[in-house]
Design a protein around this motif. Structure first.
Motif, PDB file in Angstrom:
ATOM      1  N   SER A  86       0.854  -1.218   0.241  1.00  0.00           N
ATOM      2  CA  SER A  86       0.052   0.156   0.148  1.00  0.00           C
ATOM      3  C   SER A  86       0.849   1.238   0.047  1.00  0.00           C
ATOM      4  CB  SER A  86      -0.847  -0.006   1.156  1.00  0.00           C
ATOM      5  OG  SER A  86      -0.098  -0.031   2.535  1.00  0.00           O
ATOM      6  N   MET A  87       0.106   2.478  -0.577  1.00  0.00           N
ATOM      7  CA  MET A  87       0.856   3.658  -0.395  1.00  0.00           C
ATOM      8  C   MET A  87      -0.147   4.664  -0.219  1.00  0.00           C
ATOM      9  SD  MET A  87       3.142   5.186  -3.665  1.00  0.00           S
ATOM     10  CE  MET A  87       2.954   3.741  -4.628  1.00  0.00           C
ATOM     11  N   THR A  88       0.474   5.579   1.096  1.00  0.00           N
ATOM     12  CA  THR A  88      -0.605   6.824   1.420  1.00  0.00           C
ATOM     13  C   THR A  88       0.039   7.986   0.706  1.00  0.00           C
ATOM     14  OG1 THR A  88      -1.046   5.483   3.452  1.00  0.00           O
ATOM     15  CG2 THR A  88      -1.453   7.946   3.317  1.00  0.00           C
ATOM     16  N   PHE A  89      -0.966   8.740   0.066  1.00  0.00           N
ATOM     17  CA  PHE A  89      -0.742  10.092  -0.365  1.00  0.00           C
ATOM     18  C   PHE A  89      -1.171  11.252   0.456  1.00  0.00           C
ATOM     19  CE2 PHE A  89      -0.055   7.319  -3.914  1.00  0.00           C
ATOM     20  CZ  PHE A  89       0.794   7.670  -4.750  1.00  0.00           C
ATOM     21  N   ASP A  90      -0.462  12.294   0.462  1.00  0.00           N
ATOM     22  CA  ASP A  90      -1.088  13.491   1.243  1.00  0.00           C
ATOM     23  C   ASP A  90      -1.160  14.680  -0.091  1.00  0.00           C
ATOM     24  OD1 ASP A  90      -1.243  12.302   3.641  1.00  0.00           O
ATOM     25  OD2 ASP A  90       0.222  13.895   4.378  1.00  0.00           O
ATOM     26  N   PHE A  91      -2.188  15.390  -0.144  1.00  0.00           N
ATOM     27  CA  PHE A  91      -2.562  16.294  -1.222  1.00  0.00           C
ATOM     28  C   PHE A  91      -2.836  17.550  -0.582  1.00  0.00           C
ATOM     29  CE2 PHE A  91      -6.714  14.206  -1.148  1.00  0.00           C
ATOM     30  CZ  PHE A  91      -7.367  15.330  -1.373  1.00  0.00           C
ATOM     31  N   GLU A  92      -2.643  18.627  -1.479  1.00  0.00           N
ATOM     32  CA  GLU A  92      -3.078  20.067  -1.193  1.00  0.00           C
ATOM     33  C   GLU A  92      -3.258  20.657  -2.688  1.00  0.00           C
ATOM     34  OE1 GLU A  92      -1.066  21.687   2.681  1.00  0.00           O
ATOM     35  OE2 GLU A  92       0.003  21.962   0.903  1.00  0.00           O
ATOM     36  N   VAL A  93      -4.450  21.318  -2.842  1.00  0.00           N
ATOM     37  CA  VAL A  93      -4.845  22.042  -3.855  1.00  0.00           C
ATOM     38  C   VAL A  93      -4.821  23.352  -3.492  1.00  0.00           C
ATOM     39  CG1 VAL A  93      -6.698  22.292  -5.676  1.00  0.00           C
ATOM     40  CG2 VAL A  93      -6.067  19.931  -4.982  1.00  0.00           C
ATOM     41  N   TRP A  94      -4.233  24.361  -4.008  1.00  0.00           N
ATOM     42  CA  TRP A  94      -4.313  25.694  -3.681  1.00  0.00           C
ATOM     43  C   TRP A  94      -4.764  26.387  -5.034  1.00  0.00           C
ATOM     44  CZ3 TRP A  94      -2.449  28.161   0.510  1.00  0.00           C
ATOM     45  CH2 TRP A  94      -1.944  27.675   1.572  1.00  0.00           C
ATOM     46  N   GLY A  95      -5.792  27.526  -4.807  1.00  0.00           N
ATOM     47  CA  GLY A  95      -6.198  28.307  -5.698  1.00  0.00           C
ATOM     48  C   GLY A  95      -5.092  29.641  -5.589  1.00  0.00           C
ATOM     49  N   GLU A  96      -4.652  29.965  -6.777  1.00  0.00           N
ATOM     50  CA  GLU A  96      -3.603  31.174  -6.921  1.00  0.00           C
ATOM     51  C   GLU A  96      -4.510  32.329  -6.864  1.00  0.00           C
ATOM     52  OE1 GLU A  96      -0.722  30.577  -6.556  1.00  0.00           O
ATOM     53  OE2 GLU A  96      -0.818  28.500  -6.692  1.00  0.00           O
ATOM     54  N   ALA A  97      -3.991  33.498  -6.537  1.00  0.00           N
ATOM     55  CA  ALA A  97      -4.432  34.651  -6.629  1.00  0.00           C
ATOM     56  C   ALA A  97      -5.587  35.141  -7.596  1.00  0.00           C
ATOM     57  CB  ALA A  97      -3.492  36.029  -6.459  1.00  0.00           C
ATOM     58  N   PHE A  98      -6.571  35.596  -7.579  1.00  0.00           N
ATOM     59  CA  PHE A  98      -7.628  35.506  -8.540  1.00  0.00           C
ATOM     60  C   PHE A  98      -8.610  36.569  -8.344  1.00  0.00           C
ATOM     61  CE2 PHE A  98     -11.517  34.007 -10.772  1.00  0.00           C
ATOM     62  CZ  PHE A  98     -11.023  33.761 -12.012  1.00  0.00           C
ATOM     63  N   GLU A  99      -8.755  37.582  -9.568  1.00  0.00           N
ATOM     64  CA  GLU A  99      -9.561  38.583  -9.303  1.00  0.00           C
ATOM     65  C   GLU A  99      -9.560  39.432  -7.861  1.00  0.00           C
ATOM     66  OE1 GLU A  99     -13.450  37.289 -10.505  1.00  0.00           O
ATOM     67  OE2 GLU A  99     -12.725  37.072 -12.434  1.00  0.00           O
ATOM     68  N   GLY A 100      -8.386  39.614  -7.409  1.00  0.00           N
ATOM     69  CA  GLY A 100      -8.198  40.484  -6.167  1.00  0.00           C
ATOM     70  C   GLY A 100      -7.943  39.594  -5.085  1.00  0.00           C
ATOM     71  N   ALA A 101      -8.496  38.431  -5.003  1.00  0.00           N
ATOM     72  CA  ALA A 101      -8.413  37.532  -3.851  1.00  0.00           C
ATOM     73  C   ALA A 101      -7.086  36.842  -3.869  1.00  0.00           C
ATOM     74  CB  ALA A 101      -9.549  36.615  -3.785  1.00  0.00           C
ATOM     75  N   PRO A 102      -6.414  36.787  -2.523  1.00  0.00           N
ATOM     76  CA  PRO A 102      -5.349  36.111  -2.446  1.00  0.00           C
ATOM     77  C   PRO A 102      -5.309  34.598  -2.689  1.00  0.00           C
ATOM     78  CG  PRO A 102      -6.011  36.458  -0.396  1.00  0.00           C
ATOM     79  CD  PRO A 102      -7.035  37.063  -1.429  1.00  0.00           C
ATOM     80  N   ARG A 103      -3.936  34.091  -2.716  1.00  0.00           N
ATOM     81  CA  ARG A 103      -4.046  32.609  -2.912  1.00  0.00           C
ATOM     82  C   ARG A 103      -4.316  31.896  -1.642  1.00  0.00           C
ATOM     83  NH1 ARG A 103       0.560  28.520  -1.775  1.00  0.00           N
ATOM     84  NH2 ARG A 103       0.750  27.346  -3.685  1.00  0.00           N
ATOM     85  N   GLU A 104      -5.158  30.917  -1.940  1.00  0.00           N
ATOM     86  CA  GLU A 104      -5.915  30.409  -0.719  1.00  0.00           C
ATOM     87  C   GLU A 104      -5.770  28.705  -0.982  1.00  0.00           C
ATOM     88  OE1 GLU A 104      -9.827  31.136   1.930  1.00  0.00           O
ATOM     89  OE2 GLU A 104      -9.767  31.487  -0.175  1.00  0.00           O
ATOM     90  N   ARG A 105      -5.741  27.898  -0.039  1.00  0.00           N
ATOM     91  CA  ARG A 105      -5.779  26.529   0.074  1.00  0.00           C
ATOM     92  C   ARG A 105      -7.261  26.302  -0.371  1.00  0.00           C
ATOM     93  NH1 ARG A 105      -3.321  22.166   4.521  1.00  0.00           N
ATOM     94  NH2 ARG A 105      -5.132  22.886   5.628  1.00  0.00           N
ATOM     95  N   ALA A 106      -7.569  25.416  -1.176  1.00  0.00           N
ATOM     96  CA  ALA A 106      -8.962  25.099  -1.424  1.00  0.00           C
ATOM     97  C   ALA A 106      -9.359  23.500  -0.992  1.00  0.00           C
ATOM     98  CB  ALA A 106      -9.093  25.020  -3.060  1.00  0.00           C
ATOM     99  N   ALA A 107      -8.462  22.776  -0.869  1.00  0.00           N
ATOM    100  CA  ALA A 107      -8.727  21.454  -0.293  1.00  0.00           C
ATOM    101  C   ALA A 107      -7.368  20.790   0.100  1.00  0.00           C
ATOM    102  CB  ALA A 107      -9.333  20.687  -1.428  1.00  0.00           C
ATOM    103  N   HIS A 108      -7.479  19.661   0.942  1.00  0.00           N
ATOM    104  CA  HIS A 108      -6.475  18.975   1.194  1.00  0.00           C
ATOM    105  C   HIS A 108      -6.863  17.498   1.840  1.00  0.00           C
ATOM    106  CE1 HIS A 108      -6.694  19.105   5.679  1.00  0.00           C
ATOM    107  NE2 HIS A 108      -7.254  20.028   5.397  1.00  0.00           N
ATOM    108  N   GLY A 109      -6.159  16.626   1.657  1.00  0.00           N
ATOM    109  CA  GLY A 109      -6.813  15.294   2.330  1.00  0.00           C
ATOM    110  C   GLY A 109      -5.523  14.337   2.110  1.00  0.00           C
TER     111      GLY A 109
END
Length: 140
Positions: A86-109
């Motif tokens: 078996s193999m375990t993965f961690d992940f993060e998905v980041w939304g980059e700065a967009f239309e005036g909003a800063p970079r923000e983590r959208a999901a992780h797991g």
């Protein structure tokens, strides 16, 4: 995230197909982004034939922020545990700065895959990872 054994980062963009009519991403988009980053890792490490023999047996995600049509995203997957089969993965998905909003983590797991032996007749069963793959994953 734990210290990774191996990792890959992929930059992409939220496309119209990833969104609802308001242009906000579907939660299922995270799975597509993560699998794309995982495929990149498999290619980079030379794990030819990985996907047909490595099904997910557990998957969990926390959704923290929306992503929008046209927004650039950065997805990182990291192998954090490498067992015999078996193999375990961690992940993060980041939304980059967009239309005036800063970079923000959208999901992780995290998720777990298991190596299957499909060489015999009948139903496949779990089997140790090929030694060559273990070497390629653990090579600095």
């Amino acid at each position: 995230m734990k210290d990774p054994i191996a990792s890959a980062t992929l930059r992409s963009r939220i496309e119209w197909i990833d969104t609802d009519a308001a242009g906000i991403y579907h939660n299922s988009t995270v799975l597509r982004l993560v699998e794309s980053a995982e495929a990149s890792l498999a290619r980079e490490r030379g794990l030819h034939g990985y996907f047909p023999v490595a099904p997910r047996v557990r998957y969990e995600a926390d959704f923290e922020a929306p992503l929008f049509f046209g927004q650039e995203v950065t997805t990182t997957v990291s192998v954090t545990e490498l067992g015999t089969s078996s193999m375990t993965f961690d992940f993060e998905v980041w939304g980059e700065a967009f239309e005036g909003a800063p970079r923000e983590r959208a999901a992780h797991g995290r998720y777990v895959t298991v190596h299957l032996d499909r060489s015999g007749p009948g139903r496949p069963s779990s089997a140790p990872w090929p030694a060559e793959w273990v070497e390629r994953l653990t090579a600095g």
